[in-house]
Design a protein around this motif. Structure first.
Motif, PDB file in Angstrom:
ATOM      1  N   LEU A 116      20.891 -63.461   4.528  1.00  0.00           N
ATOM      2  CA  LEU A 116      22.024 -63.283   3.626  1.00  0.00           C
ATOM      3  C   LEU A 116      22.218 -64.557   2.815  1.00  0.00           C
ATOM      4  CD1 LEU A 116      24.599 -61.615   2.780  1.00  0.00           C
ATOM      5  CD2 LEU A 116      25.770 -62.785   4.661  1.00  0.00           C
ATOM      6  N   LYS A 117      22.422 -64.412   1.512  1.00  0.00           N
ATOM      7  CA  LYS A 117      22.557 -65.569   0.631  1.00  0.00           C
ATOM      8  C   LYS A 117      23.975 -65.689   0.081  1.00  0.00           C
ATOM      9  CE  LYS A 117      20.449 -65.469  -3.450  1.00  0.00           C
ATOM     10  NZ  LYS A 117      21.442 -65.690  -4.519  1.00  0.00           N
ATOM     11  N   VAL A 118      24.468 -66.920   0.023  1.00  0.00           N
ATOM     12  CA  VAL A 118      25.740 -67.215  -0.642  1.00  0.00           C
ATOM     13  C   VAL A 118      25.470 -68.299  -1.679  1.00  0.00           C
ATOM     14  CG1 VAL A 118      27.167 -66.525   1.311  1.00  0.00           C
ATOM     15  CG2 VAL A 118      26.395 -68.905   1.130  1.00  0.00           C
ATOM     16  N   GLN A 119      26.361 -68.433  -2.670  1.00  0.00           N
ATOM     17  CA  GLN A 119      26.114 -69.344  -3.781  1.00  0.00           C
ATOM     18  C   GLN A 119      27.324 -70.232  -4.058  1.00  0.00           C
ATOM     19  OE1 GLN A 119      24.290 -65.655  -3.648  1.00  0.00           O
ATOM     20  NE2 GLN A 119      26.236 -65.791  -4.733  1.00  0.00           N
ATOM     21  N   SER A 120      27.026 -71.393  -4.640  1.00  0.00           N
ATOM     22  CA  SER A 120      28.046 -72.314  -5.143  1.00  0.00           C
ATOM     23  C   SER A 120      27.424 -73.166  -6.233  1.00  0.00           C
ATOM     24  CB  SER A 120      28.556 -73.230  -4.022  1.00  0.00           C
ATOM     25  OG  SER A 120      29.342 -74.299  -4.539  1.00  0.00           O
ATOM     26  N   ALA A 121      28.246 -73.609  -7.168  1.00  0.00           N
ATOM     27  CA  ALA A 121      27.767 -74.630  -8.101  1.00  0.00           C
ATOM     28  C   ALA A 121      27.449 -75.900  -7.325  1.00  0.00           C
ATOM     29  CB  ALA A 121      28.827 -74.912  -9.162  1.00  0.00           C
ATOM     30  N   GLY A 122      26.450 -76.631  -7.784  1.00  0.00           N
ATOM     31  CA  GLY A 122      26.076 -77.873  -7.145  1.00  0.00           C
ATOM     32  C   GLY A 122      26.955 -79.033  -7.593  1.00  0.00           C
ATOM     33  N   PRO A 123      26.799 -80.203  -6.973  1.00  0.00           N
ATOM     34  CA  PRO A 123      27.692 -81.322  -7.270  1.00  0.00           C
ATOM     35  C   PRO A 123      27.604 -81.835  -8.700  1.00  0.00           C
ATOM     36  CG  PRO A 123      25.839 -82.022  -5.895  1.00  0.00           C
ATOM     37  CD  PRO A 123      25.817 -80.525  -5.922  1.00  0.00           C
ATOM     38  N   TRP A 124      26.411 -81.817  -9.288  1.00  0.00           N
ATOM     39  CA  TRP A 124      26.290 -82.374 -10.641  1.00  0.00           C
ATOM     40  C   TRP A 124      26.817 -81.428 -11.708  1.00  0.00           C
ATOM     41  CZ3 TRP A 124      26.055 -87.281 -11.024  1.00  0.00           C
ATOM     42  CH2 TRP A 124      25.508 -88.023  -9.975  1.00  0.00           C
ATOM     43  N   THR A 145      32.343 -89.056  -8.724  1.00  0.00           N
ATOM     44  CA  THR A 145      31.295 -88.071  -8.455  1.00  0.00           C
ATOM     45  C   THR A 145      30.886 -88.102  -6.989  1.00  0.00           C
ATOM     46  OG1 THR A 145      30.475 -88.229 -10.728  1.00  0.00           O
ATOM     47  CG2 THR A 145      28.985 -87.312  -9.087  1.00  0.00           C
ATOM     48  N   ARG A 146      30.793 -89.293  -6.412  1.00  0.00           N
ATOM     49  CA  ARG A 146      30.472 -89.389  -4.983  1.00  0.00           C
ATOM     50  C   ARG A 146      31.546 -88.715  -4.136  1.00  0.00           C
ATOM     51  NH1 ARG A 146      28.826 -94.644  -6.400  1.00  0.00           N
ATOM     52  NH2 ARG A 146      30.835 -95.502  -5.706  1.00  0.00           N
ATOM     53  N   ASP A 147      32.811 -88.923  -4.516  1.00  0.00           N
ATOM     54  CA  ASP A 147      33.905 -88.288  -3.774  1.00  0.00           C
ATOM     55  C   ASP A 147      33.824 -86.772  -3.892  1.00  0.00           C
ATOM     56  OD1 ASP A 147      34.822 -90.776  -3.076  1.00  0.00           O
ATOM     57  OD2 ASP A 147      36.408 -90.840  -4.592  1.00  0.00           O
ATOM     58  N   LEU A 148      33.510 -86.295  -5.087  1.00  0.00           N
ATOM     59  CA  LEU A 148      33.379 -84.850  -5.284  1.00  0.00           C
ATOM     60  C   LEU A 148      32.245 -84.291  -4.426  1.00  0.00           C
ATOM     61  CD1 LEU A 148      33.547 -82.736  -8.466  1.00  0.00           C
ATOM     62  CD2 LEU A 148      31.445 -82.687  -7.149  1.00  0.00           C
ATOM     63  N   ALA A 149      31.106 -84.984  -4.406  1.00  0.00           N
ATOM     64  CA  ALA A 149      29.962 -84.509  -3.623  1.00  0.00           C
ATOM     65  C   ALA A 149      30.307 -84.451  -2.136  1.00  0.00           C
ATOM     66  CB  ALA A 149      28.755 -85.406  -3.860  1.00  0.00           C
ATOM     67  N   LEU A 210      22.375 -84.991  -4.262  1.00  0.00           N
ATOM     68  CA  LEU A 210      21.973 -83.634  -3.886  1.00  0.00           C
ATOM     69  C   LEU A 210      21.531 -83.569  -2.429  1.00  0.00           C
ATOM     70  CD1 LEU A 210      19.987 -82.333  -6.990  1.00  0.00           C
ATOM     71  CD2 LEU A 210      21.954 -81.224  -5.923  1.00  0.00           C
ATOM     72  N   THR A 211      20.789 -84.575  -2.001  1.00  0.00           N
ATOM     73  CA  THR A 211      20.326 -84.604  -0.615  1.00  0.00           C
ATOM     74  C   THR A 211      21.490 -84.586   0.359  1.00  0.00           C
ATOM     75  OG1 THR A 211      18.308 -85.809  -1.217  1.00  0.00           O
ATOM     76  CG2 THR A 211      18.988 -85.919   1.080  1.00  0.00           C
ATOM     77  N   GLY A 239      15.327 -82.005  -0.856  1.00  0.00           N
ATOM     78  CA  GLY A 239      15.345 -81.201   0.360  1.00  0.00           C
ATOM     79  C   GLY A 239      15.510 -79.716   0.153  1.00  0.00           C
ATOM     80  N   ALA A 240      15.353 -79.242  -1.087  1.00  0.00           N
ATOM     81  CA  ALA A 240      15.474 -77.806  -1.337  1.00  0.00           C
ATOM     82  C   ALA A 240      14.371 -77.038  -0.613  1.00  0.00           C
ATOM     83  CB  ALA A 240      15.402 -77.513  -2.831  1.00  0.00           C
TER      84      ALA A 240
END
Length: 346
Positions: A116-124, A145-149, A210-211, A239-240
């Motif tokens: 089963l797959k779920v999705q989200s926008a990535g940090p960037w 940006t680091r805090d958001l990630a 991303l990692t 790591g994708a």
């Protein structure tokens, strides 16, 4: 012997059944019950929790994903998402919509035991599309940006755990959507005035951020980037487990073929975006045979053994289907499913 991860899988175990097909994320319409039923029925090997941006603010990609952030509230101001002192009305709506979506998944996926797959926008992509209180995008401030990630990583970990609790027989995959990533790397993200652009972000910073999110998720991660300049090697190094690409945009030049070949050789899966998300002017419906043949040609050009094709490639539309008619969206996913099955054929 490999140690199982939280999904109970090992590196040697396939992440999805051979000949699988799935959608990228969005569908037309506003009825989540019907959409969940549709993905579970039409994509039995790799269904996904659908996104319905037609429901308005809070259901759009940025708002829906911002609803996963931990202790980083946002609101809509002048038509843009921005950091706020407390959750705005649209964010509270995003929370409510996600809960409804998960309730429908819980009900309709009862007894489900597949992937089963779920999705989200990535940090960037979030950093390029959410503004600080003063009006500039978070990507302009590396600390922000680091805090958001970190906030996103914590929220995704909780979200994945919730999905696994609700559908205990499922092997969960997480897809991170990063359509803004090439612009972040190239310094093409526009400032609030639109007269200038923010400075580019170093590839090593992008990769490390991303990692951190990929590792925190605790499940295999697919990164989706439907851009001609998708940074394939960077995403692999982050790591994708698989990359979701629009094959039409990526192209078939020698350099791109080499890059895709390196991914496959490194064990990274390919979610091959081959089906148009809107019908051609002729109105012709997608043809499963043509979709399968396109991927078979690519595989032949790459020079990998044919018996690996159905194991390593998942058939998908080129991007989300929110802009399609319901009938065309159904035709696309049916064609992808049939094309996936044809990849199994010798």
């Amino acid at each position: 012997m490999s140690t199982p991860d939280e999904n109970g899988t090992t590196p040697a175990e396939p992440l999805w059944p051979a000949g699988s097909a799935t959608g990228i994320g969005s569908l037309p319409g506003t009825d989540i019950a019907e959409a969940v039923k549709f993905t579970l029925g039409e994509l039995p090997d790799l269904p996904y929790l659908p996104e319905l941006p037609g429901r308005g603010p809070g259901a759009d990609m940025i708002g829906r994903s911002a609803g996963l952030l931990v202790e980083l509230p946002v609101e809509i101001y002048a038509g843009r998402w921005r950091v706020a002192a407390s959750p705005g009305r649209e964010l509270r709506r995003a929370y409510d919509l996600r809960e409804r979506d998960l309730d429908q998944l819980t009900e309709q996926a009862e007894g489900f035991t597949g992937t089963l797959k779920v999705q989200s926008a990535g940090p960037w992509t979030l950093a390029a599309n959410i503004e600080l209180a003063l009006g500039e995008a978070l990507v302009s401030d590396h600390g922000a940006t680091r805090d958001l990630a970190a906030s996103l990583a914590e929220g995704l970990k909780t979200h994945v755990a919730d999905v696994r609790r609700r559908v205990p027989g499922a092997k969960v995959l997480l897809q991170l959507d990063e359509p803004s990533l090439p612009a972040v790397l190239a310094g093409r993200v526009r400032t609030a005035s639109t007269l200038h652009t923010y400075r580019s972000v170093a590839p090593s910073t992008v990769r490390d951020t991303l990692t951190s999110v990929v590792e925190a998720a605790g499940v295999p991660v697919i990164v989706h980037c439907c851009a001609p300049d998708a940074p394939l090697s960077l995403l692999r190094d982050a790591g994708a487990s698989a990359l979701a690409l629009d094959l039409e945009l990526v192209g078939t030049g020698a350099e791109k073929l080499d890059a895709i070949g390196e991914l496959i050789d490194a064990g990274v899966g390919l979610f091959a975006g081959v089906a148009r998300t809107t019908p051609p002017a002729s109105g012709r419906q997608p043809d499963a045979g043509a979709l399968a043949d396109r991927v078979k040609r690519l595989w032949r050009d790459l020079g990998f053994p044919y018996e690996l094709l159905a194991q390593r490639v998942v058939m998908t539309p080129s991007c989300g289907l929110a802009g399609a008619t319901p009938a065309y969206a159904q035709a696309v996913l049916k064609a992808c499913r049939e094309a996936g099955r044809r990849l199994v054929e010798q």
